[in-house]
Design a protein around this motif. Sequence first.
Motif, short mmCIF file in Angstrom:
data_model
loop_
_atom_site.label_atom_id
_atom_site.label_comp_id
_atom_site.label_asym_id
_atom_site.label_seq_id
_atom_site.Cartn_x
_atom_site.Cartn_y
_atom_site.Cartn_z
N GLY A 58 26.30 10.43 22.38
CA GLY A 58 25.11 11.40 22.43
C GLY A 58 25.02 12.43 23.07
O GLY A 58 24.46 13.44 22.47
N GLY A 59 25.58 12.20 24.30
CA GLY A 59 25.43 13.44 25.20
C GLY A 59 26.33 14.69 24.72
O GLY A 59 25.82 15.60 24.38
N PRO A 60 27.74 14.53 24.47
CA PRO A 60 28.41 15.60 23.87
C PRO A 60 27.78 16.05 22.52
O PRO A 60 27.69 17.43 22.21
N ALA A 61 27.23 15.12 21.72
CA ALA A 61 26.74 15.65 20.31
C ALA A 61 25.52 16.33 20.58
O ALA A 61 25.35 17.24 19.63
N LEU A 62 24.64 16.15 21.40
CA LEU A 62 23.13 16.86 21.75
C LEU A 62 23.41 17.86 22.54
O LEU A 62 22.32 18.50 23.15
N LYS A 63 24.64 18.09 23.26
CA LYS A 63 24.44 19.16 24.46
C LYS A 63 23.98 20.55 24.00
O LYS A 63 23.59 21.23 25.12
N ARG A 64 24.10 21.04 22.89
CA ARG A 64 23.46 22.38 22.56
C ARG A 64 22.04 22.49 22.63
O ARG A 64 21.70 23.36 22.57
N PHE A 65 21.45 21.22 22.72
CA PHE A 65 19.91 21.28 22.57
C PHE A 65 19.55 21.11 24.08
O PHE A 65 20.21 20.46 24.82
N LYS A 66 18.17 21.71 24.14
CA LYS A 66 17.69 21.52 25.40
C LYS A 66 17.24 19.94 25.98
O LYS A 66 17.14 19.20 24.99
N LEU A 67 17.03 19.61 27.03
CA LEU A 67 16.72 18.40 27.40
C LEU A 67 15.48 17.65 26.54
O LEU A 67 15.73 16.63 26.04
N ASP A 68 14.39 18.33 26.80
CA ASP A 68 13.29 17.86 25.90
C ASP A 68 13.53 17.69 24.66
O ASP A 68 13.03 16.76 23.77
N HIS A 69 14.40 18.80 23.84
CA HIS A 69 14.70 18.64 22.49
C HIS A 69 15.65 17.46 22.16
O HIS A 69 15.43 16.85 20.95
N GLN A 70 16.54 17.10 23.12
CA GLN A 70 17.27 15.77 22.95
C GLN A 70 16.52 14.56 23.00
O GLN A 70 16.88 13.91 22.02
N LEU A 71 15.49 14.49 23.82
CA LEU A 71 14.54 13.29 23.89
C LEU A 71 13.83 13.23 22.74
O LEU A 71 13.72 12.29 22.22
N GLN A 72 13.24 14.35 21.98
CA GLN A 72 12.67 14.28 20.95
C GLN A 72 13.34 13.85 19.59
O GLN A 72 12.96 12.92 18.85
N ILE A 73 14.65 14.28 19.59
CA ILE A 73 15.59 13.90 18.45
C ILE A 73 15.77 12.30 18.49
O ILE A 73 15.79 11.57 17.48
N LEU A 74 15.84 11.83 19.82
CA LEU A 74 16.17 10.46 20.02
C LEU A 74 15.06 9.55 19.58
O LEU A 74 14.94 8.74 18.79
N ILE A 75 13.63 10.10 19.91
CA ILE A 75 12.75 9.22 19.85
C ILE A 75 12.51 9.58 18.17
O ILE A 75 11.86 8.31 17.85
N GLY A 76 12.78 10.52 17.66
CA GLY A 76 12.45 10.70 15.96
C GLY A 76 13.50 9.71 15.18
O GLY A 76 13.17 8.97 14.38
N THR A 77 14.41 9.42 15.90
CA THR A 77 15.67 8.59 15.14
C THR A 77 15.22 7.30 15.54
O THR A 77 15.20 6.46 14.43
N GLN A 78 14.50 6.76 16.54
CA GLN A 78 14.07 5.63 16.85
C GLN A 78 13.02 5.31 15.89
O GLN A 78 12.79 4.10 15.30
N PHE A 79 12.22 6.46 15.65
CA PHE A 79 11.05 6.04 14.74
C PHE A 79 11.18 5.82 13.18
O PHE A 79 10.75 5.03 12.45
N ILE A 80 12.39 6.64 12.89
CA ILE A 80 13.09 6.41 11.36
C ILE A 80 13.45 5.03 11.32
O ILE A 80 13.31 4.33 10.54
N GLY A 81 14.30 4.53 12.37
CA GLY A 81 14.83 3.30 12.20
C GLY A 81 13.68 2.15 12.53
O GLY A 81 13.97 1.12 11.62
N PHE A 82 12.71 2.49 13.02
CA PHE A 82 11.58 1.65 13.18
C PHE A 82 10.94 1.28 11.79
O PHE A 82 10.58 0.26 11.26
N THR A 83 10.69 2.49 11.06
CA THR A 83 9.75 2.28 9.97
C THR A 83 10.72 1.84 8.86
O THR A 83 10.07 0.85 8.05
#
Length: 385
Positions: A256-281
């Motif tokens: 995940g770190g290398p894959a998301l490196k081009r994004f800012k820290l907060d954006h990385q976290l938002q992508i991960l939380i969004g992924t969690q929400f999709i999986g939960f749904t």
Amino acid sequence: MAFHRDRVFWTISAQIALVNFYLGGFGPAQPLLREDQGTSLTVAGLHGTAMGLASIIAGALNSRVVHRFGRSRAAWLGLGLFALGIVMFVYCPPVQLTLLATLLGGIGTSFVINNMVTGISHHYKEDAAIALPQSNSIGSVGYVTGTLFVGTLAGTSISWRYGLLLAAPLSLILYIFGREKGAEEHVPDLDGPQRGKLSPQFWWAWIGFVACISSEFATTFWAAALLRERVGSTAAISTVCIVALGTGMGIGRWFGGPALKRFKLDHQLQILIGTQFIGFTILWFSHILLLSLVSLFIIGLGISMQFALASIRLIGLSDNRPDLAIGKSSLAAGLAIGGAPFLLGVLGDSLGISRAYVMVPVLIAIAMIIIVKVPSHEDTNIVKS
């Protein structure tokens, strides 16, 4: 400069793998321990409460211990206390003593985890967002190994307790060969331990950290119960749940770190939380076992780096007081680990597990809103001292 996994990385990762080996075996061991001790579910559950309390105690002491001994030595002291707790847990069977052993071992575990975060953040500076999750990925291997090891021994004539005990001599071996013998002597700061009032932005981020950890543990503790209700699976599916979720977490932490490196820290976290929400749904609406397991894998990807990145956010909002910030994060983790699964269980008794699980997207929403409203200070996300 390219990210390089050096001696510091592998030593800290080995410490994390050892404590996660114990944590991975700790869950499957609870029914076995309850059978040995002849206790009720409530009394047996106090061992989990002891783990949460241990995290809170370690958080309260963290900045003082680091000030006195330094981060590296504090982590080794934590590993020693962890090993002592394991030995006591295995060889002192009365429930009063296993509870005390769990508390001591949990305090040691939290010291190791707390100083892993600050140690790697200090050592890797701007690459901490890659190094920290990858170190946790190695910890995930230890967690799954501990689960399988204790579970395997439980089906043999060898006591399952020896599965947990293995972590104690391995801790000693790691200390002998892994510590940096020529390290510079730590000199306590003349200003004393890191202390003082933290900003409102920090405390809002702290609430977001609680929400992230709460959603993770609520999901991992009760996913098997949701599957049993939705798809009629047996209790044995719990092992499959751990494998699906754990595999997603391990892959997410390593890549995940290398894959998301081009994004800012907060954006990385938002992508991960969004992924969690999709999986939960997908999980919440699914009535098909295979689809549910795929959704657990996606959830694992989503929650994989949240602890690491949310911790870096707290450090960045601490006005260069990382040890104080991580101590507060340990308090948050203790509250989340001890409270979220329990609350979801209480709601499940009243509403049914499916309706109670709505608590998880509420926590996800809280975490997302706080990240948007309280951005991190990315220029101060490096532990400087």
